[in-house]
Design a protein around this motif. Structure first.
Motif, PDB file in Angstrom:
ATOM      1  N   GLY A  18     -34.089  21.913 -92.744  1.00 18.59           N
ATOM      2  CA  GLY A  18     -33.338  20.859 -91.966  1.00 18.59           C
ATOM      3  C   GLY A  18     -34.445  19.383 -91.891  1.00 18.59           C
ATOM      4  O   GLY A  18     -35.562  19.330 -92.527  1.00 18.59           O
ATOM      5  N   HIS A  19     -33.878  18.739 -91.160  1.00 19.60           N
ATOM      6  CA  HIS A  19     -34.684  17.150 -91.092  1.00 19.60           C
ATOM      7  C   HIS A  19     -35.329  17.113 -89.732  1.00 19.60           C
ATOM      8  O   HIS A  19     -34.997  16.905 -88.528  1.00 19.60           O
ATOM      9  N   LEU A  20     -36.646  17.827 -89.995  1.00 20.78           N
ATOM     10  CA  LEU A  20     -37.451  18.099 -89.080  1.00 20.78           C
ATOM     11  C   LEU A  20     -37.734  16.679 -88.001  1.00 20.78           C
ATOM     12  O   LEU A  20     -37.749  16.552 -86.773  1.00 20.78           O
ATOM     13  N   GLY A  21     -38.013  15.542 -88.763  1.00 23.67           N
ATOM     14  CA  GLY A  21     -38.076  14.236 -87.940  1.00 23.67           C
ATOM     15  C   GLY A  21     -36.893  14.018 -86.913  1.00 23.67           C
ATOM     16  O   GLY A  21     -36.960  13.004 -86.068  1.00 23.67           O
ATOM     17  N   ASP A  22     -35.744  14.268 -87.427  1.00 22.57           N
ATOM     18  CA  ASP A  22     -34.387  14.163 -86.620  1.00 22.57           C
ATOM     19  C   ASP A  22     -34.290  15.273 -85.538  1.00 22.57           C
ATOM     20  O   ASP A  22     -33.269  15.105 -84.766  1.00 22.57           O
ATOM     21  N   GLY A  23     -34.860  16.365 -85.385  1.00 18.26           N
ATOM     22  CA  GLY A  23     -34.593  17.447 -84.623  1.00 18.26           C
ATOM     23  C   GLY A  23     -33.360  18.340 -85.058  1.00 18.26           C
ATOM     24  O   GLY A  23     -32.643  18.555 -84.283  1.00 18.26           O
ATOM     25  N   ASN A  24     -33.096  18.248 -86.455  1.00 14.28           N
ATOM     26  CA  ASN A  24     -31.943  18.624 -86.949  1.00 14.28           C
ATOM     27  C   ASN A  24     -32.200  19.968 -87.864  1.00 14.28           C
ATOM     28  O   ASN A  24     -32.577  19.795 -88.661  1.00 14.28           O
ATOM     29  N   VAL A  25     -31.527  21.107 -87.546  1.00 11.27           N
ATOM     30  CA  VAL A  25     -32.041  22.182 -88.423  1.00 11.27           C
ATOM     31  C   VAL A  25     -30.589  22.952 -88.744  1.00 11.27           C
ATOM     32  O   VAL A  25     -29.620  22.961 -88.208  1.00 11.27           O
ATOM     33  N   HIS A  26     -30.543  23.191 -90.223  1.00  7.96           N
ATOM     34  CA  HIS A  26     -29.416  23.736 -90.662  1.00  7.96           C
ATOM     35  C   HIS A  26     -29.869  25.440 -90.823  1.00  7.96           C
ATOM     36  O   HIS A  26     -30.426  25.880 -91.748  1.00  7.96           O
ATOM     37  N   LEU A  27     -29.243  25.853 -89.712  1.00  9.61           N
ATOM     38  CA  LEU A  27     -29.324  27.523 -89.684  1.00  9.61           C
ATOM     39  C   LEU A  27     -28.452  28.223 -89.981  1.00  9.61           C
ATOM     40  O   LEU A  27     -27.359  28.373 -89.716  1.00  9.61           O
ATOM     41  N   LEU A  28     -28.720  28.990 -91.284  1.00 12.17           N
ATOM     42  CA  LEU A  28     -27.584  29.835 -92.061  1.00 12.17           C
ATOM     43  C   LEU A  28     -27.657  31.129 -91.522  1.00 12.17           C
ATOM     44  O   LEU A  28     -28.712  31.805 -91.930  1.00 12.17           O
ATOM     45  N   VAL A  29     -26.636  31.707 -91.075  1.00 12.06           N
ATOM     46  CA  VAL A  29     -26.946  33.164 -90.717  1.00 12.06           C
ATOM     47  C   VAL A  29     -25.991  34.076 -91.425  1.00 12.06           C
ATOM     48  O   VAL A  29     -24.606  33.885 -91.369  1.00 12.06           O
ATOM     49  N   ALA A  30     -26.501  35.063 -92.148  1.00  9.58           N
ATOM     50  CA  ALA A  30     -25.393  35.839 -93.085  1.00  9.58           C
ATOM     51  C   ALA A  30     -24.761  37.155 -91.964  1.00  9.58           C
ATOM     52  O   ALA A  30     -25.348  37.341 -91.323  1.00  9.58           O
ATOM     53  N   HIS A  31     -23.756  37.561 -92.532  1.00 12.37           N
ATOM     54  CA  HIS A  31     -22.949  38.408 -91.756  1.00 12.37           C
ATOM     55  C   HIS A  31     -22.022  39.350 -92.733  1.00 12.37           C
ATOM     56  O   HIS A  31     -22.084  38.878 -93.895  1.00 12.37           O
ATOM     57  N   ASP A  32     -21.404  40.235 -92.147  1.00  7.38           N
ATOM     58  CA  ASP A  32     -20.421  40.999 -92.865  1.00  7.38           C
ATOM     59  C   ASP A  32     -19.185  40.368 -93.359  1.00  7.38           C
ATOM     60  O   ASP A  32     -18.201  41.062 -94.166  1.00  7.38           O
ATOM     61  N   GLY A  33     -18.938  39.175 -92.983  1.00 12.79           N
ATOM     62  CA  GLY A  33     -17.591  38.500 -93.412  1.00 12.79           C
ATOM     63  C   GLY A  33     -16.598  38.778 -92.622  1.00 12.79           C
ATOM     64  O   GLY A  33     -15.608  38.033 -92.649  1.00 12.79           O
ATOM     65  N   SER A  34     -16.824  39.257 -91.537  1.00 13.95           N
ATOM     66  CA  SER A  34     -15.628  39.730 -90.288  1.00 13.95           C
ATOM     67  C   SER A  34     -15.736  38.508 -89.473  1.00 13.95           C
ATOM     68  O   SER A  34     -16.851  37.987 -88.942  1.00 13.95           O
ATOM     69  N   ALA A  35     -14.380  38.568 -88.856  1.00 16.78           N
ATOM     70  CA  ALA A  35     -14.204  37.366 -87.915  1.00 16.78           C
ATOM     71  C   ALA A  35     -15.024  37.796 -86.437  1.00 16.78           C
ATOM     72  O   ALA A  35     -15.606  37.157 -86.040  1.00 16.78           O
ATOM     73  N   ALA A  36     -15.226  39.104 -86.332  1.00 15.09           N
ATOM     74  CA  ALA A  36     -15.836  39.725 -85.080  1.00 15.09           C
ATOM     75  C   ALA A  36     -17.415  39.494 -85.221  1.00 15.09           C
ATOM     76  O   ALA A  36     -17.980  38.975 -84.273  1.00 15.09           O
ATOM     77  N   ALA A  37     -17.897  39.388 -86.265  1.00 17.85           N
ATOM     78  CA  ALA A  37     -19.434  39.542 -86.439  1.00 17.85           C
ATOM     79  C   ALA A  37     -19.638  37.793 -86.324  1.00 17.85           C
ATOM     80  O   ALA A  37     -20.516  37.203 -85.643  1.00 17.85           O
ATOM     81  N   GLU A  38     -18.612  37.064 -87.019  1.00 15.51           N
ATOM     82  CA  GLU A  38     -18.803  35.556 -86.852  1.00 15.51           C
ATOM     83  C   GLU A  38     -18.747  34.979 -85.166  1.00 15.51           C
ATOM     84  O   GLU A  38     -19.606  34.414 -84.896  1.00 15.51           O
ATOM     85  N   GLU A  39     -17.941  35.717 -84.522  1.00 18.55           N
ATOM     86  CA  GLU A  39     -17.578  35.426 -83.314  1.00 18.55           C
ATOM     87  C   GLU A  39     -18.769  35.615 -82.334  1.00 18.55           C
ATOM     88  O   GLU A  39     -19.212  34.825 -81.698  1.00 18.55           O
TER      89      GLU A  39
END
Ligand SMILES: Cc1cc2nc3c(=O)[nH]c(=O)nc-3n(C[C@H](O)[C@H](O)[C@H](O)COP(=O)(O)OP(=O)(O)OC[C@H]3O[C@@H](n4cnc5c(N)ncnc54)[C@H](O)[C@@H]3O)c2cc1C
Length: 474
Positions: free
Chosen positions: A386-407
């Motif tokens: 991310g953009h450290l100086g802006d306090g902005n992180v792109h956090l990518l979290v992997a899951h099994d693709g199900s709506a329940a996991a996403e939720e």
């Protein structure tokens, strides 16, 4: 009936007929094969087949088609380059798409005022190139520069890699023209730097994601061109050291810092070692990686960056570093950071969080997020960049693709965010994907005011329905 099996009702058929009359053959797509590619953006959300794709070529045509859509109460989804990452340009069922692709081009460059006036559909890169050819610079810069449009970057208040030096899109727009839902045109395309004559209405449209009006033209503030800068990659023990480097860098370089981008080891290892998305310019394992770009001052920026590195090394804030000695080497360093745009296939199904907190709290927030994710069996790995100086992180979290996991994962991360006075989106926008989480970063009073403004400017709710606000709350 179209391929989605949805029967268009007679009002919709009538509306499309009226729209075709105004726009002519070149100005409207009604064939399914043409409409299909306009249904979605880059967010991964699937849109429904639009009833028609409107391709107006002027502000007047936008005005006329919006008046028709209002009359028929047809929802309109404004679209630029469809590079949005929040589903804001995806078309819901029963709506038309209004694409700005035929409203493209530079209208004027004013060297003295340092402004560039462009049509909303102009690609960001075309604006950057035109500014550079005039010896100037348009500083808003994002990875999707080749396809993203000026209208889209305005509607999402795009950020990117130069925010530290020149801010997001907001401070770089001097004038704006937009068409309201009823077809009325609000135009203020002046180049006035100072203007205290009441509300700054253009700011309402910037970041409104197509929900308040369709941006048709804009006057952009150009900056002096940076002719010489230096780029280095530092390896550090941890995020705390990176924050100390940021403070030291601000003291030393002031506003000459052009970029201060952070990569956590999970991201670094994934793009450099677990996949071949990038080549590691530094060996060994480290706790954090920083990409630092500095504009030339009185002396050579390369020498300044070397001296900066030596000072930080002395204080045990950095462990290793590499300085780009050519454009090719600089591109190689940037390619590690920009590989985030290419992780989709290798990383599999994932949620792309775009969290913003105070820059001083970012490291602690990320540690807390990692701790929360470790308790969730649904979370199958995380990458942080991310953009450290802006306090902005792109956090990518992997899951099994199900709506329940996403939720579950979204609820956990946005729930955590509530305690940090942060934002559910620092730069990508709310769109349709984050609309349900907006209440995690805006108060009920703020949301009520926003809905009030929407109701005033678009009483029938035809502009980008279900984007930004949940439909049930419109
Ligand atoms: C590889 C990649 C890298 C990216 N990097 C960044 C980044 O660093 N920073 C960042 O902020 N974003 C980034 N993005 C997200 C995206 O590029 C931006 O949101 C961009 O501003 C969208 O522009 P667009 O023309 O593609 O808009 P679209 O995707 O077409 O639309 C985005 C939103 O704007 C609205 N809209 C579009 N045009 C208009 C108009 N003329 N009037 C009113 N509303 C309109 C749409 O309705 C939608 O809500 C990235 C995307 C990709 C794919």
């Amino acid at each position: 009936m179209d391929r989605t099996g949805i029967q268009q009702d007679s009002a919709q058929v009538e509306a499309v007929k009226d729209l075709a009359e105004v726009l002519g053959q070149k100005g409207i797509f009604t064939q399914e094969s043409d409409r299909e590619r306009y249904a979605s953006d880059q967010s991964g959300l699937s849109g429904a087949m639009p009833l028609a794709v409107l391709r107006p070529a002027s502000t007047e045509e936008v005005s006329r088609v919006l008046a028709i859509c209002s009359r028929h109460r047809i929802g309109v989804v404004p679209q630029g380059g469809r590079t949005g990452l929040s589903g804001g340009a995806c078309s819901p069922q029963g709506t038309v798409v209004l694409s700005t692709e035929r409203m493209s081009g530079i209208i004027e460059i004013d060297h003295e005022a340092m402004t560039l006036t462009a049509w909303a559909g102009t690609p960001l890169e075309a604006v950057q190139e035109a500014a550079r050819a005039a010896g100037l610079d348009y500083p808003v810069d994002i990875g999707a520069r080749g396809t993203a449009t000026i209208g889209g970057t305005i509607a999402t208040n795009a950020g990117g890699i130069r925010v530290l030096q020149h801010g997001m899109t907001r401070p770089n727009v001097l004038g704006l023209e937009a068409v309201l839902a009823d077809g009325s045109v609000v135009s203020r395309l002046g180049k006035t730097v100072k203007d205290n004559s009441g509300f700054d209405l253009k700011q309402l449209f910037i970041g409104s994601e197509g929900t308040l009006g369709v941006v048709t033209r804009a006057v952009l503030q150009l900056r002096r061109q940076v002719r010489h800068s230096a780029l280095a990659l530092f390896a550090l023990p941890d995020h705390a050291a990176a924050l100390a480097c940021l403070a030291a860098g601000r003291q030393r370089f002031g506003s000459r810092i052009r970029a201060f981008e952070g990569m956590w080891p999970d991201y670094w290892d994934f793009v450099c070692h677990e996949t071949s998305l990038a080549t590691a310019p530094i060996t060994g394992r480290h706790g954090f990686y920083l990409l630092v770009e500095v504009e030339a001052g009185a002396s050579q920026p390369e020498e300044e960056l070397e001296a900066f590195f030596a000072e930080l090394f002395e204080q045990d804030l950095v462990e290793d570093g590499v300085l780009a000695k050519s454009l090719t080497e600089a591109q190689a360093l940037w390619s590690v950071r920009e590989a985030v745009g290419e992780v989709d296939e290798d990383f599999g199904p994932h949620i792309n969080f775009d969290i913003g907190v105070s820059p001083s709290a970012l490291g602690h927030f990320c540690d807390a997020a990692d701790a929360v994710l470790a308790t969730l069996p649904e979370a199958a790995g995380a990458l942080k960049v991310g953009h450290l100086g802006d306090g902005n992180v792109h956090l990518l979290v992997a899951h099994d693709g199900s709506a329940a996991a996403e939720e579950r994962i979204e609820a956990a991360i946005y729930g955590l965010l509530r305690n940090w006075q942060g934002t559910v989106t620092a730069e990508h926008g709310v769109g349709r994907i984050k609309a349900r989480w907006l209440g995690h970063s805006r108060t009920p009073e703020e949301l009520a005011l926003m809905r009030g403004l929407k109701g005033q400017m678009d009483p029938l709710g035809i502009l980008n329905p279900s984007a930004l606000f949940l439909e049930s709350e419109d």
